[in-house]
Structure formats: C-alpha cells, structure tokens
Design a protein around this motif. Structure first.
Motif, PDB file in Angstrom:
ATOM      1  N   UNK A  14       0.806  -1.227   0.000  1.00 46.60           N
ATOM      2  CA  UNK A  14       0.000   0.000   0.000  1.00 46.60           C
ATOM      3  C   UNK A  14       0.836   1.272   0.000  1.00 46.60           C
ATOM      4  N   UNK A  15       2.051   1.169   0.507  1.00 47.40           N
ATOM      5  CA  UNK A  15       2.873   2.358   0.713  1.00 47.40           C
ATOM      6  C   UNK A  15       4.341   1.966   0.532  1.00 47.40           C
ATOM      7  N   UNK A  16       5.006   2.582  -0.432  1.00 48.59           N
ATOM      8  CA  UNK A  16       6.403   2.242  -0.732  1.00 48.59           C
ATOM      9  C   UNK A  16       7.334   2.600   0.431  1.00 48.59           C
ATOM     10  N   UNK A  17       7.137   3.760   1.053  1.00 49.32           N
ATOM     11  CA  UNK A  17       8.002   4.155   2.171  1.00 49.32           C
ATOM     12  C   UNK A  17       7.855   3.182   3.344  1.00 49.32           C
ATOM     13  N   UNK A  18       6.631   2.753   3.618  1.00 51.39           N
ATOM     14  CA  UNK A  18       6.377   1.790   4.688  1.00 51.39           C
ATOM     15  C   UNK A  18       7.048   0.444   4.363  1.00 51.39           C
ATOM     16  N   UNK A  19       6.957   0.022   3.105  1.00 52.45           N
ATOM     17  CA  UNK A  19       7.603  -1.231   2.685  1.00 52.45           C
ATOM     18  C   UNK A  19       9.114  -1.124   2.870  1.00 52.45           C
ATOM     19  N   UNK A  23      10.759  -3.940   5.190  1.00 57.36           N
ATOM     20  CA  UNK A  23      11.654  -4.934   4.589  1.00 57.36           C
ATOM     21  C   UNK A  23      13.121  -4.552   4.747  1.00 57.36           C
ATOM     22  N   UNK A  24      13.429  -3.277   4.545  1.00 59.06           N
ATOM     23  CA  UNK A  24      14.814  -2.833   4.674  1.00 59.06           C
ATOM     24  C   UNK A  24      15.241  -2.648   6.110  1.00 59.06           C
ATOM     25  N   UNK A  25      14.418  -1.953   6.893  1.00 57.69           N
ATOM     26  CA  UNK A  25      14.786  -1.632   8.263  1.00 57.69           C
ATOM     27  C   UNK A  25      14.604  -2.768   9.244  1.00 57.69           C
ATOM     28  N   UNK A  26      13.402  -3.325   9.316  1.00 55.75           N
ATOM     29  CA  UNK A  26      13.112  -4.353  10.323  1.00 55.75           C
ATOM     30  C   UNK A  26      13.650  -5.718   9.911  1.00 55.75           C
ATOM     31  N   UNK A  27      13.337  -6.145   8.677  1.00 50.94           N
ATOM     32  CA  UNK A  27      13.803  -7.468   8.245  1.00 50.94           C
ATOM     33  C   UNK A  27      15.265  -7.459   7.813  1.00 50.94           C
ATOM     34  N   UNK A  28      15.823  -6.276   7.567  1.00 44.25           N
ATOM     35  CA  UNK A  28      17.245  -6.176   7.218  1.00 44.25           C
ATOM     36  C   UNK A  28      17.571  -6.572   5.794  1.00 44.25           C
ATOM     37  N   UNK A 119       2.689 -10.494   9.500  1.00 44.36           N
ATOM     38  CA  UNK A 119       2.278  -9.771   8.290  1.00 44.36           C
ATOM     39  C   UNK A 119       3.076  -8.481   8.144  1.00 44.36           C
ATOM     40  N   UNK A 120       3.286  -8.089   6.889  1.00 43.94           N
ATOM     41  CA  UNK A 120       3.914  -6.799   6.629  1.00 43.94           C
ATOM     42  C   UNK A 120       2.852  -5.707   6.801  1.00 43.94           C
ATOM     43  N   UNK A 121       3.222  -4.426   6.727  1.00 47.43           N
ATOM     44  CA  UNK A 121       2.242  -3.359   6.930  1.00 47.43           C
ATOM     45  C   UNK A 121       1.096  -3.349   5.919  1.00 47.43           C
ATOM     46  N   UNK A 122       1.260  -4.017   4.769  1.00 42.09           N
ATOM     47  CA  UNK A 122       0.189  -4.098   3.772  1.00 42.09           C
ATOM     48  C   UNK A 122      -0.674  -5.345   3.949  1.00 42.09           C
ATOM     49  N   UNK A 123      -0.364  -6.163   4.946  1.00 39.15           N
ATOM     50  CA  UNK A 123      -1.159  -7.351   5.219  1.00 39.15           C
ATOM     51  C   UNK A 123      -0.668  -8.617   4.546  1.00 39.15           C
TER      52      UNK A 123
END
Length: 140
Positions: A14-19, A23-28, A119-123
C-alpha cells in the motif's frame, strides 16, 4: 540438497516508504533497484519486489496445520536456525504482532521445524522457518 537458484517474487504493498522501512529496516533486506512505484529487496539471497498498489486487499484465508491457522497465501524463506532465532528477536523487538508465534511444528515427527508467521504493513503474510536438519525439508 542441490545448489538452488534465487527465486523472484513480486507482491503488492500500500505504501512504498512503509515497505522500505519494514523490509529494509526491520527485516534487514538490502535494497536493490527501485523506482517511484517499486523496490527490489534481497531477502536472504532471493529477489522480492514490492510493487505499489494502494487498492490491494490482503487475502485472509487460513488452513489448519498442526493446530494453527496458517494464512494462505504466504511467502518466506527457510533459514538456518541461528538466522531464524535472530529474525524472531528482531521482529519481537520491533513490536510486530505474530500471527503464529515462533515455535516448533511437527515436534518429534519427520519434518520437525521452527516456524513463525507475521504480516507486513500491507497485510502480506510471511513465514520463516528453520530445520535442525535441512534433510527434513521434504520429509514425509
């Protein structure tokens, strides 16, 4: 096991910045190429691509597996046990709710595995698993 080639998976967010944060920040996941509407990530050597679709609705179907309701569809990676444990701690520390908390599935049976779902922020549902013995991956 034979040497595996990386897989490629494209999925809606839903949101590129959130992804990027998830994925980049939390999952590394290291970031690869990107544009305004998509981002490539390196998920443990596999190429996943978050594509912007603000109207996408997550699927909320579940199937029973070993006493838990497993979300369908889902994706993830089979990790080493050390990487699985480290990821579980990162997810916990980030305050992400587990759909199925880290645990051992099929305990004492062929295919015994450590697994977790969130789940990721987009579900989008993700599963990460690990085996004490990778030869058990396809055990019956």
């Amino acid at each position: 096991m034979p040497a595996l080639r990386p897989f490629h998976l494209a999925f809606p967010v839903h949101d590129i910045a959130e992804a990027r944060r998830f994925y980049g920040g939390i999952l590394g996941c290291p970031e690869g190429r990107s544009a305004e509407h998509w981002i490539d990530f390196d998920l443990y050597g596999h190429q996943i691509v978050a594509h912007l679709d603000p109207a996408a609705k997550p699927v909320m179907v579940e199937n029973p597996v070993d006493g838990h309701d497993v979300p369908v569809p889902h994706f993830g990676v089979v990790l080493t046990m050390a990487d699985w444990q480290a990821l579980a701690e990162r997810v916990r520390a980030a305050g992400i709710a587990f759909g199925i908390a880290p645990h051992i599935r099929f305990k004492g049976q062929p295919g015994e595995q450590a697994t977790m779902f969130f789940r990721d922020p987009s579900g989008n549902a993700l599963e990460f698993k690990a085996f004490a013995d990778d030869a058990m991956l396809f055990a019956t």
